[in-house]
Structure formats: C-alpha cells, structure tokens
Write a protein that holds these residues in place. Structure first.
Motif, mmCIF file in Angstrom:
data_model
loop_
_atom_site.group_PDB
_atom_site.id
_atom_site.type_symbol
_atom_site.label_atom_id
_atom_site.label_comp_id
_atom_site.label_asym_id
_atom_site.label_seq_id
_atom_site.Cartn_x
_atom_site.Cartn_y
_atom_site.Cartn_z
ATOM 1 N N ARG A 264 -0.384 -1.035 15.337
ATOM 2 C CA ARG A 264 1.027 0.199 15.476
ATOM 3 C C ARG A 264 2.324 -0.388 14.062
ATOM 4 N N ILE A 265 2.123 -1.508 14.154
ATOM 5 C CA ILE A 265 3.422 -1.645 13.045
ATOM 6 C C ILE A 265 2.559 -1.996 11.496
ATOM 7 N N MET A 266 1.339 -3.089 11.426
ATOM 8 C CA MET A 266 0.249 -2.739 10.438
ATOM 9 C C MET A 266 0.089 -1.648 10.232
ATOM 10 N N GLU A 267 -0.866 -0.049 10.902
ATOM 11 C CA GLU A 267 -1.171 0.360 10.050
ATOM 12 C C GLU A 267 0.552 1.729 9.713
ATOM 13 N N SER A 268 1.242 1.654 10.110
ATOM 14 C CA SER A 268 2.146 1.392 8.993
ATOM 15 C C SER A 268 2.449 1.032 7.562
ATOM 16 N N ARG A 269 1.626 0.468 7.266
ATOM 17 C CA ARG A 269 2.115 -0.230 6.647
ATOM 18 C C ARG A 269 0.725 -0.395 5.535
ATOM 19 N N ILE A 270 -0.094 -0.518 6.404
ATOM 20 C CA ILE A 270 -1.698 -0.887 5.199
ATOM 21 C C ILE A 270 -2.252 0.653 5.745
#
Length: 275
Positions: free
Chosen positions: A192-198
């Motif tokens: 979830r954290i990385m989806e919001s970034r990349i």
C-alpha cells in the motif's frame, strides 16, 4: 592504495570493491597463493594475477544470461571461458584463471585443488544455504587457509531488502523505499505504501522481490556471526562496516518486531575465518 584504486578504476570496478581489497590486503598477502573467489567473477587478470600476483585465481559464481555482471562486463566474459561447475575437472589445475558457473555449496568437484585464500565481495548476502556453503568452502581450503568476506547490505540494515527493479528503483534509490520498510511492514502494508508512491505494477514487483524472491538470504547481522562461529573454523574475526545511526525510538521498534536481534546500524560485515 593509490595504485590499487587506479587499477580498479581502469577496469570500471565500483568503489566497494576497492574498499574490500583494501581490507583484504591489510589481512593477507595474495602473492604466490591459490585463490578462490566466491561471487563476482568479473575481476580481470591484470588485477588478480599481475597486480596481486596470485599463483592462480578461480571463481565460482552464478552467471545467468542477462545477469548484471555479464551485461556490465561484457568484454571480460567474451574473453574468458566459463565452465559449468559440474564440468570441473582435475585437468583444470593447469589453468591460472578459471570461472565456474554454479553455487559454491555444490563445489565439491573443485577439491582437486586446495586454496590458500577464499575471497568474496558483496556475495555472502546472496548465499541461501549458508551452513552448506561454509562446509564446502572449509573443505576447499588448505590448513591455515582463510576466508575473507566483505558483504552487504545485510537484511538487518536500512536497505537490506537489496531490491533492484531498475536503475532508478533499487536499494540505492533515496527517498523512494522507506528506510527499514522490509522490517517494519508486512507485505500488504508495504504494498500500500509503495503503490501510493510508484503505482500498482511496480509496487507489486517490488513487494514480490522484497519478501519472496530468493535474491537475498534475509539473514540478520547476528545470523552471520552465529553461522561463522559454529562452522568449525579455528579463528573467527568480524566487524561491521558503514554503520548508520538508528534512533532510539526506531531501534526499540525494530527490536520489538524482531526479538533477539540488536544490530540494525551495520550496513555490512567484514569477516576473516581461519581454518
């Protein structure tokens, strides 16, 4: 040191290899020695046989097509024949420079030659079967021989996931993957954290690589100490390299999540094991 640096830079070798050899040369002499390199395999003859003056240089490495080192050092591999490890033969003892493609824990066929020194640079973090690998390396050493390893990032450090998706998305990319994310978050949280970034596609690739793919062994700093101290070597020496301070609050959280582990500041380890 300047001569070593110039030699390494001439062959486009990264700074961490220069640092590793600087440490190695403080601890041993390669002159006239039979040397086994675990991982790497891109070190040129001019460095290994001429500058270090080794009697012979043998390497065991995993060399898949399209691998990073084969792409980066394409000319080197065009000029050097690579044997499958299963093809190792006593007749190869006449070679002064030999590369084998395979896993070190499967290197029993190399026992026709005993080595004075085994060196490894940023490779131990990729060895999954560490106890078996150490048993095999010990069997390949002469009495009094040494293993010298300079490896990292280890799993317990801030970028120990060692992820590599692209030149711009990897463990060296600052500000994209949060420090210690692989130790602080479970896979769904990480995703979830990385989806919001990349975005979802890259986040999915990254999550799979960080938590599931066998690119790294996911051993903590203390795990290496335990493996080394229980491997039957007569003397084991080790020290951290590139230590990065961890705040007291974060250290407490990491220790709570990973009971029994305390060293989260060491990027990597330098170790010397004597048979």
């Amino acid at each position: 040191m300047d001569e070593l640096s110039n030699m390494c830079l001439k062959h486009n070798m990264p700074r961490y290899q220069i640092n590793a050899f600087s440490n190695f040369l403080c601890d041993t002499v390669f002159d006239g020695k039979d040397v086994l390199e675990v991982g790497g395999s891109a070190l040129p003859r001019e460095l290994t046989l001429n500058f270090l003056n080794a009697k012979s240089w043998t390497c065991v490495d995993i060399l898949d097509e399209g691998s990073y080192q084969k792409d980066k050092y394409n000319d080197h591999y065009k000029n050097e024949f690579v044997y499958k490890l299963s093809e190792a033969h006593p007749s190869h003892i006449e070679n002064d420079y030999t590369i084998y493609d395979g896993n070190i824990e499967n290197a029993s066929k190399l026992e026709f030659r005993k080595f004075d020194i085994i060196v490894s640079i940023t490779s131990f973090e990729h060895i999954l079967a560490m106890p078996q690998a150490l048993i095999q390396m010990k069997a390949l050493l002469k009495e009094g021989g040494v293993i010298l390893t300079h490896h990292g990032p280890v799993w317990s450090c801030f970028c120990g996931h060692h992820a590599w998706i692209s030149q711009t998305l990897n463990f060296n990319s600052e500000g994209i993957i949060p420090d210690f994310a692989h130790l602080l978050y479970r896979p769904p949280e990480f995703y979830r954290i990385m989806e919001s970034r990349i975005g979802s596609e890259l986040a999915g690739q990254l999550m799979l690589q960080v938590y599931n793919e066998p690119r790294v062994n996911r051993y903590f700093y203390e795990d290496y100490i335990s493996f080394f101290e229980n491997s039957g070597f007569t003397k084991v020496e080790y020290s951290p390299y590139f230590e990065r301070e961890v705040s007291a609050e974060l250290l407490t959280r990491l220790m709570e999540l990973h009971p029994g582990y305390q060293n989260f500041s060491a990027y990597g380890m330098y170790a010397k094991l004597t048979k």
